[in-house]
Write a protein that holds these residues in place. Structure first.
Motif, PDB file in Angstrom:
ATOM      1  N   ALA A   1       4.246   5.332  -5.714  1.00  0.00           N
ATOM      2  CA  ALA A   1       4.703   5.270  -7.170  1.00  0.00           C
ATOM      3  C   ALA A   1       3.551   5.711  -8.035  1.00  0.00           C
ATOM      4  O   ALA A   1       3.579   6.432  -9.041  1.00  0.00           O
ATOM      5  CB  ALA A   1       5.038   3.843  -7.216  1.00  0.00           C
ATOM      6  N   HIS A   2       2.154   5.475  -7.409  1.00  0.00           N
ATOM      7  CA  HIS A   2       0.974   5.381  -8.128  1.00  0.00           C
ATOM      8  C   HIS A   2      -0.131   6.317  -7.528  1.00  0.00           C
ATOM      9  O   HIS A   2      -1.115   5.898  -7.599  1.00  0.00           O
ATOM     10  CB  HIS A   2       0.594   4.219  -8.735  1.00  0.00           C
ATOM     11  CG  HIS A   2       1.546   3.347  -9.546  1.00  0.00           C
ATOM     12  ND1 HIS A   2       1.876   3.810 -10.889  1.00  0.00           N
ATOM     13  CD2 HIS A   2       2.244   2.195  -9.143  1.00  0.00           C
ATOM     14  CE1 HIS A   2       2.953   2.892 -11.256  1.00  0.00           C
ATOM     15  NE2 HIS A   2       2.997   2.225 -10.189  1.00  0.00           N
ATOM     16  N   GLY A   3       0.088   7.241  -6.508  1.00  0.00           N
ATOM     17  CA  GLY A   3      -0.633   7.933  -5.877  1.00  0.00           C
ATOM     18  C   GLY A   3      -1.452   8.985  -6.592  1.00  0.00           C
ATOM     19  O   GLY A   3      -1.520   9.073  -7.831  1.00  0.00           O
ATOM     20  N   PRO A   4      -2.322   9.800  -5.920  1.00  0.00           N
ATOM     21  CA  PRO A   4      -3.250  10.406  -6.700  1.00  0.00           C
ATOM     22  C   PRO A   4      -2.573  11.791  -7.354  1.00  0.00           C
ATOM     23  O   PRO A   4      -3.345  12.150  -8.257  1.00  0.00           O
ATOM     24  CB  PRO A   4      -4.033  11.307  -5.325  1.00  0.00           C
ATOM     25  CG  PRO A   4      -3.877  10.258  -4.272  1.00  0.00           C
ATOM     26  CD  PRO A   4      -2.744   9.686  -4.422  1.00  0.00           C
ATOM     27  N   THR A   5      -1.517  12.045  -7.211  1.00  0.00           N
ATOM     28  CA  THR A   5      -0.747  12.982  -8.161  1.00  0.00           C
ATOM     29  C   THR A   5      -0.229  12.268  -9.344  1.00  0.00           C
ATOM     30  O   THR A   5       0.567  13.054 -10.246  1.00  0.00           O
ATOM     31  CB  THR A   5       0.196  13.895  -7.358  1.00  0.00           C
ATOM     32  OG1 THR A   5       1.187  12.998  -6.912  1.00  0.00           O
ATOM     33  CG2 THR A   5      -0.413  14.689  -6.078  1.00  0.00           C
TER      34      THR A   5
ATOM     35  N   ALA B   1      -8.154   9.477  -1.041  1.00  0.00           N
ATOM     36  CA  ALA B   1      -7.903   9.075  -2.548  1.00  0.00           C
ATOM     37  C   ALA B   1      -6.589   8.366  -2.346  1.00  0.00           C
ATOM     38  O   ALA B   1      -5.435   8.823  -1.841  1.00  0.00           O
ATOM     39  CB  ALA B   1      -7.866  10.404  -3.296  1.00  0.00           C
ATOM     40  N   GLY B   2      -6.266   7.395  -3.052  1.00  0.00           N
ATOM     41  CA  GLY B   2      -5.454   6.722  -3.460  1.00  0.00           C
ATOM     42  C   GLY B   2      -5.476   5.311  -3.132  1.00  0.00           C
ATOM     43  O   GLY B   2      -6.394   4.667  -3.613  1.00  0.00           O
ATOM     44  N   TRP B   3      -4.574   4.408  -2.532  1.00  0.00           N
ATOM     45  CA  TRP B   3      -4.673   2.732  -2.555  1.00  0.00           C
ATOM     46  C   TRP B   3      -4.770   2.337  -1.089  1.00  0.00           C
ATOM     47  O   TRP B   3      -4.135   2.994   0.012  1.00  0.00           O
ATOM     48  CB  TRP B   3      -3.221   2.419  -3.328  1.00  0.00           C
ATOM     49  CG  TRP B   3      -2.988   2.694  -4.489  1.00  0.00           C
ATOM     50  CD1 TRP B   3      -2.512   3.844  -4.973  1.00  0.00           C
ATOM     51  CD2 TRP B   3      -3.322   2.077  -5.451  1.00  0.00           C
ATOM     52  NE1 TRP B   3      -2.453   3.884  -6.496  1.00  0.00           N
ATOM     53  CE2 TRP B   3      -3.178   2.687  -6.761  1.00  0.00           C
ATOM     54  CE3 TRP B   3      -4.053   0.854  -5.892  1.00  0.00           C
ATOM     55  CZ2 TRP B   3      -3.295   2.329  -8.031  1.00  0.00           C
ATOM     56  CZ3 TRP B   3      -4.410   0.317  -7.232  1.00  0.00           C
ATOM     57  CH2 TRP B   3      -4.010   1.145  -8.302  1.00  0.00           C
TER      58      TRP B   3
ATOM     59  N   ILE C   1      -8.938   4.101  -4.516  1.00  0.00           N
ATOM     60  CA  ILE C   1     -10.102   4.992  -4.045  1.00  0.00           C
ATOM     61  C   ILE C   1      -9.720   6.263  -4.730  1.00  0.00           C
ATOM     62  O   ILE C   1      -8.848   7.064  -4.829  1.00  0.00           O
ATOM     63  CB  ILE C   1      -9.968   5.199  -2.685  1.00  0.00           C
ATOM     64  CG1 ILE C   1      -9.797   3.910  -1.785  1.00  0.00           C
ATOM     65  CG2 ILE C   1     -10.945   6.160  -2.066  1.00  0.00           C
ATOM     66  CD1 ILE C   1      -8.837   3.907  -0.754  1.00  0.00           C
ATOM     67  N   MET C   2     -11.176   6.577  -5.540  1.00  0.00           N
ATOM     68  CA  MET C   2     -11.190   7.903  -6.433  1.00  0.00           C
ATOM     69  C   MET C   2     -12.372   8.660  -6.071  1.00  0.00           C
ATOM     70  O   MET C   2     -13.552   8.388  -6.488  1.00  0.00           O
ATOM     71  CB  MET C   2     -11.228   7.389  -7.781  1.00  0.00           C
ATOM     72  CG  MET C   2     -10.070   6.521  -8.387  1.00  0.00           C
ATOM     73  SD  MET C   2     -10.468   5.829  -9.915  1.00  0.00           S
ATOM     74  CE  MET C   2     -11.180   4.406  -9.190  1.00  0.00           C
ATOM     75  N   PRO C   3     -12.202   9.540  -4.864  1.00  0.00           N
ATOM     76  CA  PRO C   3     -13.248  10.430  -4.552  1.00  0.00           C
ATOM     77  C   PRO C   3     -13.863  11.064  -5.805  1.00  0.00           C
ATOM     78  O   PRO C   3     -13.147  11.604  -6.532  1.00  0.00           O
ATOM     79  CB  PRO C   3     -12.715  11.400  -3.463  1.00  0.00           C
ATOM     80  CG  PRO C   3     -11.514  10.604  -3.152  1.00  0.00           C
ATOM     81  CD  PRO C   3     -10.874   9.861  -4.343  1.00  0.00           C
ATOM     82  N   LEU C   4     -15.066  11.236  -5.851  1.00  0.00           N
ATOM     83  CA  LEU C   4     -15.909  12.043  -6.808  1.00  0.00           C
ATOM     84  C   LEU C   4     -16.764  13.131  -6.232  1.00  0.00           C
ATOM     85  O   LEU C   4     -17.037  14.250  -6.826  1.00  0.00           O
ATOM     86  CB  LEU C   4     -16.987  11.163  -7.618  1.00  0.00           C
ATOM     87  CG  LEU C   4     -16.352   9.791  -8.253  1.00  0.00           C
ATOM     88  CD1 LEU C   4     -17.312   9.055  -9.041  1.00  0.00           C
ATOM     89  CD2 LEU C   4     -15.317  10.393  -9.304  1.00  0.00           C
ATOM     90  N   GLU C   5     -17.244  13.016  -5.143  1.00  0.00           N
ATOM     91  CA  GLU C   5     -17.921  14.198  -4.492  1.00  0.00           C
ATOM     92  C   GLU C   5     -17.798  14.177  -3.009  1.00  0.00           C
ATOM     93  O   GLU C   5     -17.301  13.183  -2.290  1.00  0.00           O
ATOM     94  CB  GLU C   5     -19.505  14.159  -4.358  1.00  0.00           C
ATOM     95  CG  GLU C   5     -19.969  14.093  -6.024  1.00  0.00           C
ATOM     96  CD  GLU C   5     -21.369  13.633  -6.101  1.00  0.00           C
ATOM     97  OE1 GLU C   5     -22.278  13.289  -5.235  1.00  0.00           O
ATOM     98  OE2 GLU C   5     -21.730  13.362  -7.405  1.00  0.00           O
TER      99      GLU C   5
ATOM    100  N   ALA D   1       0.798  -1.083  -0.069  1.00  0.00           N
ATOM    101  CA  ALA D   1      -0.170  -0.137   0.017  1.00  0.00           C
ATOM    102  C   ALA D   1       0.752   0.969  -0.114  1.00  0.00           C
ATOM    103  O   ALA D   1       0.532   2.292  -0.766  1.00  0.00           O
ATOM    104  CB  ALA D   1      -0.937  -0.080   1.301  1.00  0.00           C
ATOM    105  N   GLN D   2       2.004   1.292   0.773  1.00  0.00           N
ATOM    106  CA  GLN D   2       2.697   2.521   0.936  1.00  0.00           C
ATOM    107  C   GLN D   2       3.540   2.506  -0.411  1.00  0.00           C
ATOM    108  O   GLN D   2       3.626   3.783  -1.069  1.00  0.00           O
ATOM    109  CB  GLN D   2       3.736   2.282   2.018  1.00  0.00           C
ATOM    110  CG  GLN D   2       4.920   3.370   2.320  1.00  0.00           C
ATOM    111  CD  GLN D   2       5.691   3.349   3.124  1.00  0.00           C
ATOM    112  OE1 GLN D   2       5.921   2.296   3.946  1.00  0.00           O
ATOM    113  NE2 GLN D   2       6.399   4.275   3.518  1.00  0.00           N
TER     114      GLN D   2
END
Length: 155
Positions: free
Chosen positions: A34-38, A120-122, A106-110, A28-29
């Motif tokens: 490596a592939h986080g929200p940014t 947001a993230g893994w 996890i992809m927050p939308l609202e 998870a870390q």
């Protein structure tokens, strides 16, 4: 990303990096670093999920207030992971266990949506873990990678 085929290719590139790694906190870390929200990976997968939901090839089913669907069954090209995506808003889903673990994007939308308390993230659940998947404080898409597609819903 233009379609389901491109989505598959992006997931295959990601699962190649996950193949053989233990599903644990260290994974998870690593994913969040490596592939986080940014990251480009996160942004590409998020856009593909939004597009797939708009076009109807993602989250095509609905039950109990949750939109969901298995996008890809486990296959060698995806390194034996299945891919599911759910659309949840302020709701707890059905209790289940992960015989071989679960990797969630996890992809927050609202709102300030969190999934099982994660923003947001893994997040990664180890083999044998269980939960009521819960989105609180808004709406989110959650992409699940399940080794060999294994999930057991509690009766």
């Amino acid at each position: 990303m233009s379609d389901k085929t491109a989505f598959h290719q992006a997931l295959a590139a990601l699962t190649a990096q996950l193949a053989g790694k233990p599903l644990d906190a260290a994974l998870a870390q690593w994913l969040n670093t490596a592939h986080g929200p940014t990251s480009t990976t996160y942004q590409r997968l998020r856009e593909a999920c939004l597009q797939g939901a708009r076009e109807g090839w993602l989250c095509e089913r609905e039950g109990g207030g949750i939109r969901y669907g298995r996008v890809f069954k486990p296959e060698d090209a995806l390194h034996r992971f299945s891919v599911d995506v759910v659309d949840m808003q302020n709701i707890a889903g059905p209790h289940h266990t992960h015989p071989q673990g679960e990797i969630d994007l996890i992809m927050p939308l609202e709102g300030d949506a969190v999934f099982d308390g994660h923003p947001a993230g893994w997040c990664v659940y180890p083999p044998g873990s269980a939960h009521h998947p819960t989105v609180a404080h808004g709406r989110a898409l959650v992409l699940y990678l399940l080794p060999e597609g294994q999930i057991q819903f509690t009766r």
